[in-house]
Write a protein that holds these residues in place. Structure first.
Motif, PDB file in Angstrom:
ATOM      1  N   LEU A  54       0.794  -1.240   0.099  1.00  0.00           N
ATOM      2  CA  LEU A  54      -0.124  -0.113  -0.043  1.00  0.00           C
ATOM      3  C   LEU A  54       0.757   1.212   0.018  1.00  0.00           C
ATOM      4  O   LEU A  54       1.686   1.314   0.849  1.00  0.00           O
ATOM      5  CB  LEU A  54      -0.936   0.195   1.255  1.00  0.00           C
ATOM      6  CG  LEU A  54      -1.842   1.145   1.453  1.00  0.00           C
ATOM      7  CD1 LEU A  54      -2.745   1.168   0.401  1.00  0.00           C
ATOM      8  CD2 LEU A  54      -2.332   1.298   2.716  1.00  0.00           C
ATOM      9  N   LYS A  55       0.602   2.075  -1.109  1.00  0.00           N
ATOM     10  CA  LYS A  55       1.260   3.544  -1.118  1.00  0.00           C
ATOM     11  C   LYS A  55       0.359   4.504  -0.824  1.00  0.00           C
ATOM     12  O   LYS A  55      -0.828   4.284  -1.414  1.00  0.00           O
ATOM     13  CB  LYS A  55       1.990   3.499  -2.235  1.00  0.00           C
ATOM     14  CG  LYS A  55       3.037   2.387  -2.276  1.00  0.00           C
ATOM     15  CD  LYS A  55       4.036   2.491  -3.694  1.00  0.00           C
ATOM     16  CE  LYS A  55       4.944   1.510  -3.767  1.00  0.00           C
ATOM     17  NZ  LYS A  55       5.940   1.267  -4.842  1.00  0.00           N
ATOM     18  N   VAL A  56       0.742   5.854  -0.705  1.00  0.00           N
ATOM     19  CA  VAL A  56      -0.173   6.945  -0.491  1.00  0.00           C
ATOM     20  C   VAL A  56       0.405   8.146  -1.569  1.00  0.00           C
ATOM     21  O   VAL A  56       1.754   8.091  -1.557  1.00  0.00           O
ATOM     22  CB  VAL A  56      -0.249   7.544   0.928  1.00  0.00           C
ATOM     23  CG1 VAL A  56       0.915   8.106   1.387  1.00  0.00           C
ATOM     24  CG2 VAL A  56      -1.114   8.813   1.073  1.00  0.00           C
ATOM     25  N   TRP A  57      -0.348   8.616  -2.137  1.00  0.00           N
ATOM     26  CA  TRP A  57       0.192   9.390  -3.271  1.00  0.00           C
ATOM     27  C   TRP A  57      -0.026  11.080  -2.689  1.00  0.00           C
ATOM     28  O   TRP A  57      -1.392  11.362  -2.406  1.00  0.00           O
ATOM     29  CB  TRP A  57      -0.776   9.278  -4.534  1.00  0.00           C
ATOM     30  CG  TRP A  57      -0.656  10.030  -5.613  1.00  0.00           C
ATOM     31  CD1 TRP A  57       0.450  11.074  -5.887  1.00  0.00           C
ATOM     32  CD2 TRP A  57      -1.498  10.332  -6.857  1.00  0.00           C
ATOM     33  NE1 TRP A  57       0.322  11.533  -7.076  1.00  0.00           N
ATOM     34  CE2 TRP A  57      -0.861  11.071  -7.833  1.00  0.00           C
ATOM     35  CE3 TRP A  57      -2.559   9.840  -7.229  1.00  0.00           C
ATOM     36  CZ2 TRP A  57      -1.355  11.688  -9.029  1.00  0.00           C
ATOM     37  CZ3 TRP A  57      -3.427  10.140  -8.342  1.00  0.00           C
ATOM     38  CH2 TRP A  57      -2.695  11.076  -9.301  1.00  0.00           C
ATOM     39  N   LEU A  58       0.740  11.867  -2.625  1.00  0.00           N
ATOM     40  CA  LEU A  58       0.550  13.045  -2.102  1.00  0.00           C
ATOM     41  C   LEU A  58       1.087  14.219  -3.159  1.00  0.00           C
ATOM     42  O   LEU A  58       1.851  14.042  -3.966  1.00  0.00           O
ATOM     43  CB  LEU A  58       1.520  13.092  -0.657  1.00  0.00           C
ATOM     44  CG  LEU A  58       1.401  12.140   0.153  1.00  0.00           C
ATOM     45  CD1 LEU A  58       2.462  12.473   1.267  1.00  0.00           C
ATOM     46  CD2 LEU A  58      -0.088  12.280   0.881  1.00  0.00           C
TER      47      LEU A  58
ATOM     48  N   ASN B   6       4.544  19.606  -6.056  1.00  0.00           N
ATOM     49  CA  ASN B   6       5.315  18.747  -6.352  1.00  0.00           C
ATOM     50  C   ASN B   6       4.641  17.350  -5.681  1.00  0.00           C
ATOM     51  O   ASN B   6       4.004  17.284  -4.673  1.00  0.00           O
ATOM     52  CB  ASN B   6       6.774  18.916  -5.838  1.00  0.00           C
ATOM     53  CG  ASN B   6       7.209  19.960  -6.038  1.00  0.00           C
ATOM     54  OD1 ASN B   6       7.443  20.102  -7.394  1.00  0.00           O
ATOM     55  ND2 ASN B   6       7.771  20.631  -5.203  1.00  0.00           N
ATOM     56  N   THR B   7       4.637  16.114  -6.436  1.00  0.00           N
ATOM     57  CA  THR B   7       4.057  15.015  -6.165  1.00  0.00           C
ATOM     58  C   THR B   7       5.020  13.919  -5.503  1.00  0.00           C
ATOM     59  O   THR B   7       6.115  14.029  -5.815  1.00  0.00           O
ATOM     60  CB  THR B   7       3.173  14.251  -7.178  1.00  0.00           C
ATOM     61  OG1 THR B   7       4.027  14.087  -8.099  1.00  0.00           O
ATOM     62  CG2 THR B   7       2.222  15.019  -7.692  1.00  0.00           C
ATOM     63  N   ALA B   8       4.437  13.180  -4.616  1.00  0.00           N
ATOM     64  CA  ALA B   8       5.272  11.822  -4.052  1.00  0.00           C
ATOM     65  C   ALA B   8       4.319  10.854  -3.750  1.00  0.00           C
ATOM     66  O   ALA B   8       3.387  10.952  -3.504  1.00  0.00           O
ATOM     67  CB  ALA B   8       5.926  12.783  -2.507  1.00  0.00           C
ATOM     68  N   ILE B   9       5.191   9.569  -3.783  1.00  0.00           N
ATOM     69  CA  ILE B   9       4.327   8.399  -3.394  1.00  0.00           C
ATOM     70  C   ILE B   9       5.227   7.616  -2.373  1.00  0.00           C
ATOM     71  O   ILE B   9       6.433   7.427  -2.457  1.00  0.00           O
ATOM     72  CB  ILE B   9       4.191   7.526  -4.696  1.00  0.00           C
ATOM     73  CG1 ILE B   9       3.446   8.090  -5.808  1.00  0.00           C
ATOM     74  CG2 ILE B   9       3.506   6.371  -4.480  1.00  0.00           C
ATOM     75  CD1 ILE B   9       3.226   7.529  -7.120  1.00  0.00           C
ATOM     76  N   LEU B  10       4.608   7.612  -1.343  1.00  0.00           N
ATOM     77  CA  LEU B  10       5.233   7.040  -0.177  1.00  0.00           C
ATOM     78  C   LEU B  10       4.552   5.650   0.430  1.00  0.00           C
ATOM     79  O   LEU B  10       3.709   5.455   0.161  1.00  0.00           O
ATOM     80  CB  LEU B  10       5.026   7.976   1.341  1.00  0.00           C
ATOM     81  CG  LEU B  10       5.471   9.380   1.059  1.00  0.00           C
ATOM     82  CD1 LEU B  10       5.137  10.293   2.332  1.00  0.00           C
ATOM     83  CD2 LEU B  10       6.856   9.464   0.566  1.00  0.00           C
ATOM     84  N   THR B  11       5.679   4.909   0.634  1.00  0.00           N
ATOM     85  CA  THR B  11       5.100   3.394   0.857  1.00  0.00           C
ATOM     86  C   THR B  11       4.507   3.415   2.541  1.00  0.00           C
ATOM     87  O   THR B  11       5.271   3.702   3.334  1.00  0.00           O
ATOM     88  CB  THR B  11       6.277   2.274   0.738  1.00  0.00           C
ATOM     89  OG1 THR B  11       6.621   2.342  -0.517  1.00  0.00           O
ATOM     90  CG2 THR B  11       5.988   1.042   1.197  1.00  0.00           C
ATOM     91  N   MET B  12       3.393   2.823   2.603  1.00  0.00           N
ATOM     92  CA  MET B  12       2.845   2.832   3.739  1.00  0.00           C
ATOM     93  C   MET B  12       2.963   1.419   4.243  1.00  0.00           C
ATOM     94  O   MET B  12       3.118   1.226   5.609  1.00  0.00           O
ATOM     95  CB  MET B  12       1.285   2.951   4.208  1.00  0.00           C
ATOM     96  CG  MET B  12       0.886   4.510   3.422  1.00  0.00           C
ATOM     97  SD  MET B  12      -0.585   4.794   3.894  1.00  0.00           S
ATOM     98  CE  MET B  12      -0.544   5.275   5.606  1.00  0.00           C
ATOM     99  N   GLY B  13       3.305   0.394   3.671  1.00  0.00           N
ATOM    100  CA  GLY B  13       3.435  -0.861   4.160  1.00  0.00           C
ATOM    101  C   GLY B  13       2.901  -1.967   3.287  1.00  0.00           C
ATOM    102  O   GLY B  13       2.165  -1.924   2.553  1.00  0.00           O
TER     103      GLY B  13
ATOM    104  N   PRO C 169       8.671  12.831   4.794  1.00  0.00           N
ATOM    105  CA  PRO C 169      10.118  13.181   4.699  1.00  0.00           C
ATOM    106  C   PRO C 169      10.261  14.645   4.521  1.00  0.00           C
ATOM    107  O   PRO C 169       9.114  15.354   4.250  1.00  0.00           O
ATOM    108  CB  PRO C 169      10.545  12.484   3.561  1.00  0.00           C
ATOM    109  CG  PRO C 169       9.361  12.322   2.763  1.00  0.00           C
ATOM    110  CD  PRO C 169       8.349  11.881   3.460  1.00  0.00           C
ATOM    111  N   THR C 170      11.264  15.185   5.204  1.00  0.00           N
ATOM    112  CA  THR C 170      11.745  16.668   4.892  1.00  0.00           C
ATOM    113  C   THR C 170      11.620  17.151   3.505  1.00  0.00           C
ATOM    114  O   THR C 170      11.707  18.178   3.460  1.00  0.00           O
ATOM    115  CB  THR C 170      12.936  16.991   5.641  1.00  0.00           C
ATOM    116  OG1 THR C 170      13.769  16.184   5.190  1.00  0.00           O
ATOM    117  CG2 THR C 170      12.426  16.540   7.331  1.00  0.00           C
ATOM    118  N   THR C 171      12.045  16.127   2.623  1.00  0.00           N
ATOM    119  CA  THR C 171      11.797  16.658   1.188  1.00  0.00           C
ATOM    120  C   THR C 171      10.552  17.256   0.513  1.00  0.00           C
ATOM    121  O   THR C 171      10.442  17.706  -0.273  1.00  0.00           O
ATOM    122  CB  THR C 171      12.463  15.377   0.343  1.00  0.00           C
ATOM    123  OG1 THR C 171      11.518  14.396   0.555  1.00  0.00           O
ATOM    124  CG2 THR C 171      13.901  15.213   0.648  1.00  0.00           C
TER     125      THR C 171
END
Length: 233
Positions: free
Chosen positions: A139-143, A149-156, A171-173
Motif C-alpha cells: 500500500l502506498k499513498v500519493w501526495l 510537487n508529487t510524492a508516493i510514499l510506501t505505507m507497508g 520526509p523533510t523533502t
C-alpha cells in the motif's frame, strides 16, 4: 614580555563585556522561535461517503469495484481532542475494494478521492486502518506538497490478517510551507495505490479501509495574522 602583558589586558577586558551581554537571558529558551510546535491528531476521512471515493485498474489487468460496509476496527481509539471539543462525526462504515485479476503480472489498483484532500499545518505522519488479507501487495499513498510537487510514499505490505493501522512519516523533502506566503502550508492527499505482488495477482482480492488520520503541527496556522491577505486571486 611587554607584548604578553598587553594581550592579557585585552582578554581580561573582553571576557567581562561578553559575559555582561548574556545577563538576563535564559539559555534554555534560545532557539524556541524555530522549535515551537502544536502537534494534533486529526481525522482526515472516515470513509463514510462511498461517493467521495472511486477505484481504477487498467482494463488489461483486471476489474475493480468498491462498496461501503458497516463495521470498524475494535482497537481503534477515538481522538481525545475531538471528544474534548464535543465533535461527533458519523463513524459506522468502512470502504471495501474488490479486484479480480485476469492473469499473473504487474498490476496496480488506485483508490482516489473525488478531489484532493487538503491537510493544513506541517504534517508529520499519515495513518490508515486496513484489512490486507495476508497478501504481499504493498500500500502506498500519493501526495502533493505546497508547491504542487508529487510524492508516493510506501505505507507497508498488506501481508497480515484482520485490521492493522499502517503509518508513514512524511520526509523533510516534502516542502509543506512557503516562507513567503503564510497561507500556503500542508499537503494534499491524492489517493492510495496498491502495488500488487506479481506472484499473487490471481483470482479475487479484497481489501478494506477505515479512518485516515494525520498528526500535524498547527502552530504555523495559529500564528497567522487574522488580517492577512489571501494570495488566491
Amino acid at each position: 614580555m611587554k607584548r604578553l602583558i598587553i594581550v592579557f589586558a585585552i582578554v581580561c577586558f573582553v571576557i567581562p563585556v561578553f559575559a555582561q551581554n548574556l545577563d538576563g537571558i535564559d539559555p534554555s529558551k534560545l532557539g524556541t522561535d524555530t522549535a515551537q510546535q502544536k502537534l494534533q491528531e486529526i481525522s482526515v476521512d472516515k470513509f463514510e461517503n462511498p461517493g467521495f471515493w472511486s477505484v481504477y485498474m487498467p482494463l488489461d489487468q483486471g476489474l475493480v469495484s468498491m462498496r461501503r460496509f458497516e463495521g470498524a476496527p475494535k482497537d481503534k481509539q477515538p481522538i481525545q481532542a475531538e471528544q474534548d471539543a464535543g465533535i461527533s462525526e458519523p463513524d459506522k462504515f468502512v470502504l471495501g475494494v474488490k479486484a479480480s485479476f485476469f492473469h499473473r503480472g504487474p498490476a496496480e489498483i488506485l483508490i482516489k478521492p473525488s478531489r484532493p484532500i487538503a491537510v493544513e499545518g506541517i504534517v508529520k505522519t499519515l495513518s490508515v486502518w486496513v484489512i490486507g488479507r495476508n497478501f504481499n501487495h504493498v500500500l502506498k499513498v500519493w501526495l502533493e506538497d505546497a508547491f504542487g510537487n508529487t510524492a508516493i510514499l510506501t505505507m507497508g505490505k498488506l501481508n497480515f490478517t484482520g485490521w492493522k493501522r499502517l503509518t508513514v512519516p512524511l520526509p523533510t523533502t516534502l516542502v509543506q510551507q512557503d516562507s513567503h506566503y503564510g497561507q500556503k502550508s500542508g499537503i494534499r492527499i491524492k489517493g492510495f495505490i496498491i502495488e500488487a505482488d506479481m506472484m499473487e495477482t490471481y483470482g479475487r482480492y479484497y481489501v478494506y479501509f477505515d479512518d485516515l488520520r494525520a498528526i500535524t503541527d498547527l502552530f504555523p496556522i495559529e500564528v497567522r495574522d487574522e488580517d492577512d491577505m489571501a494570495d488566491n486571486w
